[in-house]
Write a protein that holds these residues in place. Sequence first.
Motif, PDB file in Angstrom:
ATOM      1  N   LEU A 180     -23.950  22.555  22.520  1.00 16.44           N
ATOM      2  CA  LEU A 180     -22.800  21.670  22.732  1.00 16.44           C
ATOM      3  C   LEU A 180     -22.881  20.484  21.782  1.00 16.44           C
ATOM      4  N   LEU A 181     -21.867  20.362  20.914  1.00 12.68           N
ATOM      5  CA  LEU A 181     -21.697  19.203  20.044  1.00 12.68           C
ATOM      6  C   LEU A 181     -20.235  18.763  20.085  1.00 12.68           C
ATOM      7  N   HIS A 182     -19.950  17.608  19.500  1.00 13.81           N
ATOM      8  CA  HIS A 182     -18.581  17.091  19.434  1.00 13.81           C
ATOM      9  C   HIS A 182     -18.269  16.766  17.976  1.00 13.81           C
ATOM     10  N   ASP A 183     -17.155  17.284  17.472  1.00 11.53           N
ATOM     11  CA  ASP A 183     -16.806  16.990  16.085  1.00 11.53           C
ATOM     12  C   ASP A 183     -15.968  15.717  15.954  1.00 11.53           C
ATOM     13  N   ILE A 184     -15.982  14.878  16.988  1.00 11.76           N
ATOM     14  CA  ILE A 184     -15.212  13.632  16.962  1.00 11.76           C
ATOM     15  C   ILE A 184     -16.097  12.401  16.844  1.00 11.76           C
ATOM     16  N   TYR A 185     -17.432  12.589  16.849  1.00 10.49           N
ATOM     17  CA  TYR A 185     -18.342  11.447  16.764  1.00 10.49           C
ATOM     18  C   TYR A 185     -18.962  11.365  15.371  1.00 10.49           C
ATOM     19  N   ASP A 186     -19.186  10.148  14.924  1.00 16.00           N
ATOM     20  CA  ASP A 186     -19.537   9.898  13.520  1.00 16.00           C
ATOM     21  C   ASP A 186     -20.810  10.606  13.063  1.00 16.00           C
ATOM     22  N   GLY A 187     -21.808  10.721  13.934  1.00 14.46           N
ATOM     23  CA  GLY A 187     -23.083  11.275  13.497  1.00 14.46           C
ATOM     24  C   GLY A 187     -23.179  12.775  13.553  1.00 14.46           C
ATOM     25  N   THR A 188     -22.205  13.430  14.155  1.00 14.44           N
ATOM     26  CA  THR A 188     -22.364  14.851  14.475  1.00 14.44           C
ATOM     27  C   THR A 188     -22.155  15.773  13.284  1.00 14.44           C
ATOM     28  N   VAL A 189     -21.010  15.669  12.649  1.00 17.84           N
ATOM     29  CA  VAL A 189     -20.705  16.601  11.559  1.00 17.84           C
ATOM     30  C   VAL A 189     -21.746  16.544  10.441  1.00 17.84           C
ATOM     31  N   PRO A 190     -22.248  15.347  10.060  1.00 22.31           N
ATOM     32  CA  PRO A 190     -23.312  15.319   9.044  1.00 22.31           C
ATOM     33  C   PRO A 190     -24.610  16.005   9.486  1.00 22.31           C
ATOM     34  N   ALA A 191     -24.812  16.155  10.799  1.00 21.90           N
ATOM     35  CA  ALA A 191     -26.030  16.807  11.301  1.00 21.90           C
ATOM     36  C   ALA A 191     -25.947  18.324  11.256  1.00 21.90           C
ATOM     37  N   VAL A 192     -24.745  18.867  11.168  1.00 30.14           N
ATOM     38  CA  VAL A 192     -24.558  20.311  11.315  1.00 30.14           C
ATOM     39  C   VAL A 192     -25.224  21.130  10.214  1.00 30.14           C
ATOM     40  N   PRO A 193     -25.127  20.760   8.926  1.00 31.95           N
ATOM     41  CA  PRO A 193     -25.788  21.588   7.907  1.00 31.95           C
ATOM     42  C   PRO A 193     -27.286  21.763   8.154  1.00 31.95           C
ATOM     43  N   GLY A 194     -27.959  20.687   8.527  1.00 35.90           N
ATOM     44  CA  GLY A 194     -29.390  20.772   8.791  1.00 35.90           C
ATOM     45  C   GLY A 194     -29.714  21.629  10.000  1.00 35.90           C
TER      46      GLY A 194
END
Length: 258
Positions: free
Chosen positions: A212-226
Amino acid sequence: MPENGKKSKAAAAAAVVAALVMTLGGCSMDTTSPATARDRAGSNAKSLVASGTPSVDCTKAKCIALTFDAGPGRDTPQLLDTLKEKKVHATFFLLGKNHVVKHPDLVRRIADEGHEVANHTWSHRRLDKLSADEIRDELSRTQDAIAKITGHRPTLMRPPQGRINDDVTQVSRELGLAQILWSATAKDFSTTDSELIKSRILEQAGRDGIILLHDIYDGTVPAVPGIIDELKRRGYTFVTVPELLAPGKANPGEIYRP
Protein backbone atom coordinates in the motif's frame (compact mmCIF):
# COMPACT_ATOMS: atom_id res chain seq x y z
CA MET A 1 21.83 -9.21 9.14
CA PRO A 2 21.54 -12.97 8.45
CA GLU A 3 18.83 -14.00 5.97
CA ASN A 4 16.80 -15.76 8.67
CA GLY A 5 16.86 -12.60 10.78
CA LYS A 6 15.62 -10.54 7.85
CA LYS A 7 12.80 -12.98 7.23
CA SER A 8 11.80 -12.94 10.88
CA LYS A 9 11.81 -9.15 10.97
CA ALA A 10 9.70 -8.92 7.82
CA ALA A 11 7.25 -11.49 9.16
CA ALA A 12 6.94 -9.63 12.45
CA ALA A 13 6.28 -6.33 10.67
CA ALA A 14 3.65 -7.93 8.48
CA ALA A 15 2.00 -9.48 11.52
CA VAL A 16 1.75 -6.09 13.21
CA VAL A 17 0.12 -4.57 10.13
CA ALA A 18 -2.27 -7.50 9.86
CA ALA A 19 -3.22 -7.32 13.52
CA LEU A 20 -3.91 -3.61 13.24
CA VAL A 21 -6.09 -4.06 10.17
CA MET A 22 -8.04 -6.85 11.80
CA THR A 23 -9.04 -4.59 14.69
CA LEU A 24 -10.22 -1.68 12.59
CA GLY A 25 -13.60 -2.56 11.25
CA GLY A 26 -15.86 -3.68 14.05
CA CYS A 27 -16.78 -7.05 12.53
CA SER A 28 -15.29 -10.53 12.38
CA MET A 29 -13.61 -9.76 9.04
CA ASP A 30 -12.91 -13.25 7.77
CA THR A 31 -10.31 -12.77 5.06
CA THR A 32 -9.06 -14.75 2.09
CA SER A 33 -5.37 -14.92 1.21
CA PRO A 34 -4.14 -14.90 -2.40
CA ALA A 35 -2.94 -18.49 -2.00
CA THR A 36 -6.37 -19.59 -0.77
CA ALA A 37 -8.06 -17.82 -3.69
CA ARG A 38 -5.79 -19.65 -6.11
CA ASP A 39 -6.23 -23.02 -4.43
CA ARG A 40 -10.01 -22.66 -4.39
CA ALA A 41 -10.11 -22.01 -8.12
CA GLY A 42 -8.59 -25.36 -9.00
CA SER A 43 -5.87 -26.15 -11.48
CA ASN A 44 -8.15 -26.03 -14.53
CA ALA A 45 -9.57 -22.54 -13.95
CA LYS A 46 -8.84 -19.96 -16.61
CA SER A 47 -6.21 -17.42 -15.52
CA LEU A 48 -7.21 -13.80 -15.22
CA VAL A 49 -4.79 -11.66 -17.18
CA ALA A 50 -4.66 -7.88 -17.29
CA SER A 51 -5.04 -6.45 -20.79
CA GLY A 52 -1.79 -6.69 -22.69
CA THR A 53 0.02 -8.47 -19.84
CA PRO A 54 1.46 -12.02 -20.12
CA SER A 55 0.04 -14.56 -17.71
CA VAL A 56 1.96 -15.03 -14.46
CA ASP A 57 1.60 -18.22 -12.43
CA CYS A 58 1.89 -17.00 -8.84
CA THR A 59 1.86 -20.57 -7.56
CA LYS A 60 5.37 -20.77 -9.02
CA ALA A 61 6.55 -17.17 -9.30
CA LYS A 62 7.42 -15.09 -6.24
CA CYS A 63 4.65 -12.54 -6.78
CA ILE A 64 3.94 -9.21 -5.12
CA ALA A 65 1.33 -6.55 -5.93
CA LEU A 66 2.07 -2.84 -5.93
CA THR A 67 -1.00 -0.70 -5.18
CA PHE A 68 -1.59 3.04 -4.96
CA ASP A 69 -4.44 4.78 -3.14
CA ALA A 70 -6.24 8.11 -3.31
CA GLY A 71 -5.04 9.37 -6.70
CA PRO A 72 -4.66 10.30 -9.38
CA GLY A 73 -2.75 13.47 -8.59
CA ARG A 74 0.02 15.71 -9.82
CA ASP A 75 2.75 13.06 -9.37
CA THR A 76 0.83 10.26 -11.09
CA PRO A 77 2.29 10.98 -14.56
CA GLN A 78 5.82 10.57 -13.15
CA LEU A 79 4.75 7.34 -11.46
CA LEU A 80 3.25 6.01 -14.68
CA ASP A 81 6.44 6.85 -16.53
CA THR A 82 8.43 4.88 -13.94
CA LEU A 83 6.11 1.87 -14.10
CA LYS A 84 6.29 1.87 -17.89
CA GLU A 85 10.08 2.07 -17.84
CA LYS A 86 10.32 -0.76 -15.28
CA LYS A 87 7.68 -2.86 -17.09
CA VAL A 88 5.55 -3.12 -13.94
CA HIS A 89 1.77 -3.11 -13.73
CA ALA A 90 0.10 -1.88 -10.55
CA THR A 91 -3.38 -1.54 -9.09
CA PHE A 92 -4.75 1.98 -8.58
CA PHE A 93 -7.51 2.51 -6.01
CA LEU A 94 -8.83 5.84 -7.23
CA LEU A 95 -10.64 8.53 -5.26
CA GLY A 96 -13.63 10.03 -7.04
CA LYS A 97 -14.05 13.57 -5.77
CA ASN A 98 -11.27 15.98 -6.81
CA HIS A 99 -9.26 13.14 -8.32
CA VAL A 100 -11.06 10.95 -10.88
CA VAL A 101 -13.30 13.82 -11.97
CA LYS A 102 -10.39 16.27 -12.01
CA HIS A 103 -7.96 14.03 -13.93
CA PRO A 104 -9.94 12.00 -16.48
CA ASP A 105 -6.97 11.83 -18.85
CA LEU A 106 -4.85 10.23 -16.14
CA VAL A 107 -7.58 7.71 -15.31
CA ARG A 108 -7.74 6.82 -18.99
CA ARG A 109 -3.96 6.53 -19.18
CA ILE A 110 -3.83 4.25 -16.14
CA ALA A 111 -6.31 1.90 -17.80
CA ASP A 112 -4.76 2.13 -21.26
CA GLU A 113 -1.29 1.22 -19.94
CA GLY A 114 -2.52 -2.06 -18.47
CA HIS A 115 -2.92 -1.15 -14.81
CA GLU A 116 -5.91 -2.28 -12.76
CA VAL A 117 -8.35 0.55 -12.03
CA ALA A 118 -10.14 0.14 -8.69
CA ASN A 119 -12.42 2.07 -6.32
CA HIS A 120 -11.32 3.97 -3.19
CA THR A 121 -14.68 5.70 -2.57
CA TRP A 122 -15.86 9.16 -3.56
CA SER A 123 -14.62 11.36 -0.70
CA HIS A 124 -12.54 9.07 1.56
CA ARG A 125 -15.06 8.97 4.39
CA ARG A 126 -14.74 6.14 6.89
CA LEU A 127 -17.27 3.65 5.58
CA ASP A 128 -17.80 1.95 8.93
CA LYS A 129 -19.22 5.24 10.26
CA LEU A 130 -21.83 5.54 7.49
CA SER A 131 -25.28 4.12 6.83
CA ALA A 132 -25.72 1.51 4.10
CA ASP A 133 -27.17 4.18 1.78
CA GLU A 134 -24.21 6.47 2.40
CA ILE A 135 -21.75 3.63 1.76
CA ARG A 136 -23.58 2.86 -1.46
CA ASP A 137 -23.34 6.49 -2.53
CA GLU A 138 -19.60 6.67 -1.78
CA LEU A 139 -18.87 3.61 -3.87
CA SER A 140 -21.46 4.02 -6.63
CA ARG A 141 -20.45 7.57 -7.52
CA THR A 142 -16.86 6.48 -8.05
CA GLN A 143 -17.97 3.40 -10.01
CA ASP A 144 -19.99 5.63 -12.32
CA ALA A 145 -17.23 8.21 -12.73
CA ILE A 146 -14.62 5.59 -13.63
CA ALA A 147 -16.97 3.75 -15.99
CA LYS A 148 -17.76 6.99 -17.79
CA ILE A 149 -14.05 7.52 -18.49
CA THR A 150 -12.79 3.98 -19.10
CA GLY A 151 -15.92 2.13 -20.20
CA HIS A 152 -15.42 -0.43 -17.43
CA ARG A 153 -16.70 -0.63 -13.87
CA PRO A 154 -14.12 -1.63 -11.24
CA THR A 155 -14.39 -5.01 -9.54
CA LEU A 156 -12.11 -4.12 -6.62
CA MET A 157 -12.40 -1.58 -3.82
CA ARG A 158 -10.27 -0.56 -0.87
CA PRO A 159 -12.00 0.94 2.18
CA PRO A 160 -10.36 4.09 3.59
CA GLN A 161 -8.12 3.16 6.53
CA GLY A 162 -9.09 -0.49 5.98
CA ARG A 163 -12.26 0.11 8.00
CA ILE A 164 -14.86 -2.53 7.22
CA ASN A 165 -18.08 -3.72 8.81
CA ASP A 166 -21.02 -5.88 7.78
CA ASP A 167 -22.77 -3.02 5.94
CA VAL A 168 -19.63 -2.30 3.92
CA THR A 169 -19.38 -5.95 2.98
CA GLN A 170 -23.05 -6.19 1.98
CA VAL A 171 -22.99 -3.03 -0.16
CA SER A 172 -19.71 -4.10 -1.79
CA ARG A 173 -21.31 -7.41 -2.67
CA GLU A 174 -24.32 -5.64 -4.20
CA LEU A 175 -22.07 -3.45 -6.33
CA GLY A 176 -19.84 -6.30 -7.50
CA LEU A 177 -16.79 -5.15 -5.55
CA ALA A 178 -14.25 -7.31 -3.73
CA GLN A 179 -12.53 -5.68 -0.74
CA ILE A 180 -8.73 -5.54 -0.94
CA LEU A 181 -6.57 -4.91 2.12
CA TRP A 182 -2.75 -5.03 2.33
CA SER A 183 0.28 -6.52 4.02
CA ALA A 184 2.89 -3.76 3.67
CA THR A 185 2.51 -0.04 4.26
CA ALA A 186 5.04 2.79 4.45
CA LYS A 187 2.70 5.19 6.28
CA ASP A 188 3.77 7.61 3.56
CA PHE A 189 1.15 10.10 4.72
CA SER A 190 3.41 10.79 7.70
CA THR A 191 6.76 11.43 6.00
CA THR A 192 8.32 12.98 2.91
CA ASP A 193 11.49 10.91 3.35
CA SER A 194 11.67 8.72 0.25
CA GLU A 195 14.45 6.56 1.67
CA LEU A 196 12.39 5.86 4.77
CA ILE A 197 9.37 4.98 2.65
CA LYS A 198 11.50 2.59 0.61
CA SER A 199 13.06 0.93 3.65
CA ARG A 200 9.68 0.43 5.35
CA ILE A 201 8.28 -1.33 2.30
CA LEU A 202 11.36 -3.48 1.75
CA GLU A 203 11.29 -4.52 5.41
CA GLN A 204 7.69 -5.74 5.14
CA ALA A 205 7.75 -7.22 1.64
CA GLY A 206 6.90 -10.90 1.31
CA ARG A 207 5.64 -13.41 -1.20
CA ASP A 208 1.98 -12.85 -2.17
CA GLY A 209 2.20 -9.45 -0.50
CA ILE A 210 0.10 -6.41 -1.31
CA ILE A 211 1.98 -3.13 -0.95
CA LEU A 212 0.00 0.00 0.00
CA LEU A 213 1.37 3.37 -1.15
CA HIS A 214 -0.17 6.72 -2.10
CA ASP A 215 0.79 8.58 -5.26
CA ILE A 216 -0.44 11.88 -3.77
CA TYR A 217 2.30 12.38 -1.16
CA ASP A 218 5.58 14.11 -1.97
CA GLY A 219 7.96 11.37 -0.85
CA THR A 220 6.24 8.38 -2.38
CA VAL A 221 6.71 8.50 -6.14
CA PRO A 222 10.49 9.16 -5.84
CA ALA A 223 10.73 6.02 -3.65
CA VAL A 224 9.11 3.71 -6.20
CA PRO A 225 12.09 3.09 -8.55
CA GLY A 226 14.25 1.91 -5.65
CA ILE A 227 11.46 -0.31 -4.30
CA ILE A 228 10.94 -1.95 -7.68
CA ASP A 229 14.64 -2.44 -8.38
CA GLU A 230 15.40 -4.00 -5.01
CA LEU A 231 12.38 -6.31 -5.01
CA LYS A 232 13.21 -7.45 -8.54
CA ARG A 233 16.75 -8.13 -7.34
CA ARG A 234 15.23 -10.30 -4.58
CA GLY A 235 13.39 -12.33 -7.21
CA TYR A 236 9.91 -10.82 -7.02
CA THR A 237 7.54 -10.59 -9.97
CA PHE A 238 5.19 -7.61 -9.89
CA VAL A 239 1.54 -8.31 -10.67
CA THR A 240 -1.84 -6.63 -10.38
CA VAL A 241 -4.20 -7.78 -7.65
CA PRO A 242 -6.32 -9.87 -10.08
CA GLU A 243 -3.14 -11.55 -11.33
CA LEU A 244 -2.10 -12.26 -7.75
CA LEU A 245 -5.37 -14.14 -7.19
CA ALA A 246 -5.47 -15.93 -10.57
CA PRO A 247 -6.67 -18.46 -11.52
CA GLY A 248 -8.96 -17.45 -8.67
CA LYS A 249 -11.34 -14.57 -9.09
CA ALA A 250 -12.07 -11.73 -6.66
CA ASN A 251 -15.58 -12.43 -5.39
CA PRO A 252 -17.87 -9.46 -4.67
CA GLY A 253 -18.02 -8.64 -0.96
CA GLU A 254 -15.17 -10.96 -0.05
CA ILE A 255 -12.20 -9.50 1.86
CA TYR A 256 -8.73 -10.31 0.53
CA ARG A 257 -5.58 -9.89 2.59
CA PRO A 258 -2.20 -11.68 2.47
